[in-house]
Design an enzyme around this catalytic site. Structure first.
Site, PDB file in Angstrom:
ATOM      1  N   ASP A  83       0.856  -1.180   0.000  1.00 31.98           N
ATOM      2  CA  ASP A  83       0.000   0.000   0.000  1.00 31.98           C
ATOM      3  C   ASP A  83       0.893   1.230   0.000  1.00 31.98           C
ATOM      4  OD1 ASP A  83      -2.255   1.748   0.291  1.00 31.98           O
ATOM      5  OD2 ASP A  83      -3.305   0.169   1.392  1.00 31.98           O
ATOM      6  N   SER A 135     -16.214  -5.430  -8.917  1.00 26.44           N
ATOM      7  CA  SER A 135     -17.294  -4.778  -8.182  1.00 26.44           C
ATOM      8  C   SER A 135     -18.626  -5.087  -8.835  1.00 26.44           C
ATOM      9  CB  SER A 135     -17.068  -3.264  -8.171  1.00 26.44           C
ATOM     10  OG  SER A 135     -18.202  -2.588  -7.660  1.00 26.44           O
ATOM     11  N   TYR A 148     -16.307   4.438 -12.320  1.00 25.97           N
ATOM     12  CA  TYR A 148     -15.685   3.444 -11.452  1.00 25.97           C
ATOM     13  C   TYR A 148     -16.036   2.031 -11.918  1.00 25.97           C
ATOM     14  CZ  TYR A 148     -15.373   0.314  -7.429  1.00 25.97           C
ATOM     15  OH  TYR A 148     -15.122  -0.763  -6.618  1.00 25.97           O
ATOM     16  N   ARG A 151     -30.711  -2.311   1.100  1.00 28.69           N
ATOM     17  CA  ARG A 151     -30.046  -2.976  -0.023  1.00 28.69           C
ATOM     18  C   ARG A 151     -29.135  -4.100   0.467  1.00 28.69           C
ATOM     19  NH1 ARG A 151     -25.208  -0.280  -2.796  1.00 28.69           N
ATOM     20  NH2 ARG A 151     -24.638  -1.701  -4.491  1.00 28.69           N
TER      21      ARG A 151
END
Length: 273
Positions: free
Chosen positions: A31, A110, A140, A178
């Site tokens: 990272d 995703s 994205y 959701r």
């Protein structure tokens, strides 16, 4: 076994670290900032650097046996940023893996790569398949669709085993209504990563990152095919969520019947704010 975890200082990686810990296993955390609470006795290593720096990525990949790729841009941003952090960063990672002979890679895609797909119980009685074609709901999501495409190229051309996980809501508890359908618990997230790491010769796969939720409408079949058997169910939080947000309508409410929910509707400027 040494596993490289990109985005090693992030929330998801932090939740995975203790869950992936095992005798004889070393996690190498990559990272731009140093992760907190590094374990001693060689159980964890840290390599600082950015996915946009190919030399740093190559150094991080040296001597590892597998990669769990969680790093990159995790929210909506302008095209340059999401492509640089996600698409270009993943290219650097896959290319370094190829050069270093690392053949097992788990890529965080995703649900937003497939955001405009809708619930269709008649066509998909067992849930929306994980491998439906990309229909991104944002820049994205577009960058994550590009990552999936690139992973397919490296699997086909170079024989890498790459599993792309279209992640739902990976949280300790399901957020909002959701989440009653799309939640991925922390423990199930670790179960999924372990399955991706251990499945024999998977080639290129796309699976949903979702728990065994009662109100789930995404398929578990692709995950089960590689040995992922989730145990958690968001329904245990249903009363609490309904008390706060009202009774959900997973058959008609477009925020609950589209994979990308409200991401499909927000103006770009609002999503980027």
């Amino acid at each position: 076994m040494r596993i490289l975890v990109t985005g090693g200082a992030g929330k998801v990686a932090t939740s995975l670290r203790t869950r992936l810990a095992a005798t004889g296993r070393v996690l190498r955390l990559f990272d731009v900032v140093r992760p907190a609470g590094i374990e001693g006795a060689g159980a964890e290593e840290v390599v600082l650097g950015s996915l946009t720096d190919p030399d740093a990525v190559a150094a991080a990949c040296r001597g590892v046996d597998a990669i769990v790729h969680l790093g990159g841009q995790s929210k909506e941003a302008d095209a340059g940023e999401v492509l640089r952090a996600n698409a270009l960063g993943t290219y650097h990672l896959l290319e370094a893996a190829r050069r270093e002979g690392v053949t097992r890679i788990v890529l965080a895609s995703s649900s937003h790569a497939a955001g405009f797909h809708v619930r269709d119980d008649d066509t998909y009685p067992d849930g929306l398949p994980a491998g439906v074609p990309p229909r991104p709901d944002s820049l994205y999501g577009w960058s994550k669709a590009a990552v999936e495409s690139l992973a397919g190229l490296y699997a086909d051309r170079f024989g890498l085993d790459v599993i792309c996980v279209r992640i739902g809501l990976w949280f300790a508890t399901p957020p909002q209504n959701r989440g009653l359908a799309t939640w991925l618990s922390l423990d199930d997230g670790a179960r999924l990563v372990e399955a991706c790491l251990s499945a024999p010769s998977p080639g290129f796969r796309i699976v949903w990152g979702v728990s065994r939720n009662t109100r789930r409408w995404w398929s578990l079949a692709e995950g089960e095919a590689i040995g992922y058997h989730p145990k958690d169910d968001a329904e245990v939080y249903a009363a609490e969520r309904i008390a706060e947000f009202g009774e959900p309508d997973f058959e008609h409410d477009p925020e609950l019947t589209r994979v990308g929910a409200w991401w499909c509707d927000w103006p770009l400027a609002q999503r980027m704010g």
